[in-house]
Design a protein around this motif. Structure first.
Motif: not given
Length: 418
Positions: A116-134
């Motif tokens: 869901e975080h990746e989908r929201s970041a993709g819909s905004l079409a901007v670079s975002t902080r990744s939460i994958k490590s967390h």
């Protein structure tokens, strides 16, 4: 039931176990139908982000798998003539399976949250902080905690006993998970200081990385280089070593041009009156030449009054040079260029002459940060400036090649023969 009561105790116990298994999987089918049909309309009706996470298909699929082990835990004691030891073993195994399925449900929730975080970041079409490590760290913690509880359930002991034993092994655990701890600490520092995001262009020459960040995980950061190769960087090295992040350039809206044109020092000279008259027909130069001629006339008139006849000597007069006029032309050309960012530093300067000529440096920013467009703008500017050099009587500096030396030697030999 009369048939079962007349049979030996072992047959009744086996029949009870079979009935328990059927009941467990029957309950799973019921729960599956409820989750599939009962929540489907609710999921479609609600568009909140939390519903897409909590009611994700993978979460529901794993949630239904908890049902059989729960049924076994509640019904195993009701099986007639089943030995107490067997009841304890079956219940302990069922508890362990329940804990395993709960851990899998929680991990599915984490995966749904990341999706869901990746989908929201993709819909905004901007670079975002990744939460994958967390997410990966949370999964690792769940697996460790779940493993301890499962082992405790199988041996019928309290998990606290195992946890107290792990305290004595803390030094070993620190050694085993050293890279994980370093990477997690580095990831927290990168995230808290906003030093790295997915989509950033970074350079790390010591590791051969030059491209876009495509993934930030717990242990590694993946960079797709411009030649489409992938460089994997340990997360902790991004904190212990320096790297260049080009995000500031992208966000500023301008990309720097810093390049020199090397001019032949032998072509630099004063402009003659006919040269000045010819250059006045260049629209970009006209304001500069008019202002400069007025300034020179005033300075030469003052020198004439002070020096008398000596003021007629060319060395005692102020005159225009083709180098200075060309520098003024470049500045005016950049000031009127539609693809040069006028709100950022713009400068043209003649640098220290050397054995490779006189460097004329252009320092400015394009109005676009796109790589292909940036290179096109830069190339067009220098194409134009190189073509304008003869208009000012200037030559581009170029080191002599073997062909130049051979041609010069042949010319000299021909002149000697004549």
């Amino acid at each position: 039931m009369s048939f079962l009561t007349e049979q030996p105790e072992a047959i009744q116990a086996i029949a009870g176990l079979a009935l328990m298994v059927l009941l467990a999987y029957g309950a799973r089918l019921v729960v599956h139908w409820i989750l599939l049909h009962g929540f489907s309309r609710w999921i479609e009706a609600m568009q909140a982000r939390w519903t897409r996470v909590v009611l994700h298909r993978n979460v529901l699929n794993r949630l239904e798998k908890i049902t059989p082990s729960l049924v076994v835990q509640m019904s195993v004691a009701a099986i007639p003539y089943l030995p107490t030891a067997a009841v304890s073993i079956i219940r302990n195994v069922a508890v362990a399976v329940t804990v395993l399925q709960i851990v899998r449900v929680l991990m599915a929730l984490l995966d749904a949250l990341h999706e869901e975080h990746e989908r929201s970041a993709g819909s905004l079409a901007v670079s975002t902080r990744s939460i994958k490590s967390h997410i990966q760290l949370a999964k690792l913690g769940l697996m460790l905690l779940g493993g301890i509880v499962i082992i405790a359930a199988l041996i019928d002991r309290s998990p606290l006993i195992l946890l107290s034993g792990l305290g004595a092994m803390s030094a070993v655990l620190m050694l085993v998970f050293k890279d994980t701890l370093l990477s997690f600490t580095a990831g927290l520092q990168l995230a808290s200081n906003d030093m790295l995001r997915v989509g950033d262009w970074i350079e790390m020459p010591q590791l051969g990385a030059d491209g876009d960040v495509i993934d930030i995980a717990l242990h590694t950061v993946k960079v797709q280089n411009w030649d489409k190769t992938i460089t994997t960087i340990p997360t902790w090295r991004l904190m212990s070593e320096s790297f260049r992040n080009w995000r500031g350039m992208s966000e500023s809206g301008g990309r720097r041009i810093k390049r020199v044109v090397r001019l032949d020092a032998g072509s630099v000279c004063f402009l003659k009156p006919e040269d000045v008259e010819r250059l006045q027909h260049i629209a970009l130069l006209r304001p500069y030449l008019e202002q400069k001629l007025q300034e020179l006339d005033g300075a030469n008139s003052a020198a004439s009054r002070a020096l008398g006849d000596l003021a007629k000597a060319p060395a005692n007069q102020r005159r225009l040079t083709n180098l200075g006029t060309f520098r003024a032309y470049i500045n005016a050309y950049l000031r009127h260029h539609p693809k040069i960012h006028q709100g950022m530093t713009l400068m043209v300067r003649a640098m220290e002459p050397s054995s490779e000529g006189i460097p004329m440096e252009l320092y400015c920013f394009t109005a676009s940060t796109a790589w292909i467009e940036y290179e096109g703008i830069q190339s067009d500017i220098f194409d134009h400036l190189l073509a304008m050099l003869p208009e000012f009587g200037l030559r581009l500096y170029q080191k002599p090649t073997g062909q130049d030396l051979t041609s010069g030697l042949r010319l000299r030999q021909g002149l000697n023969q004549d």
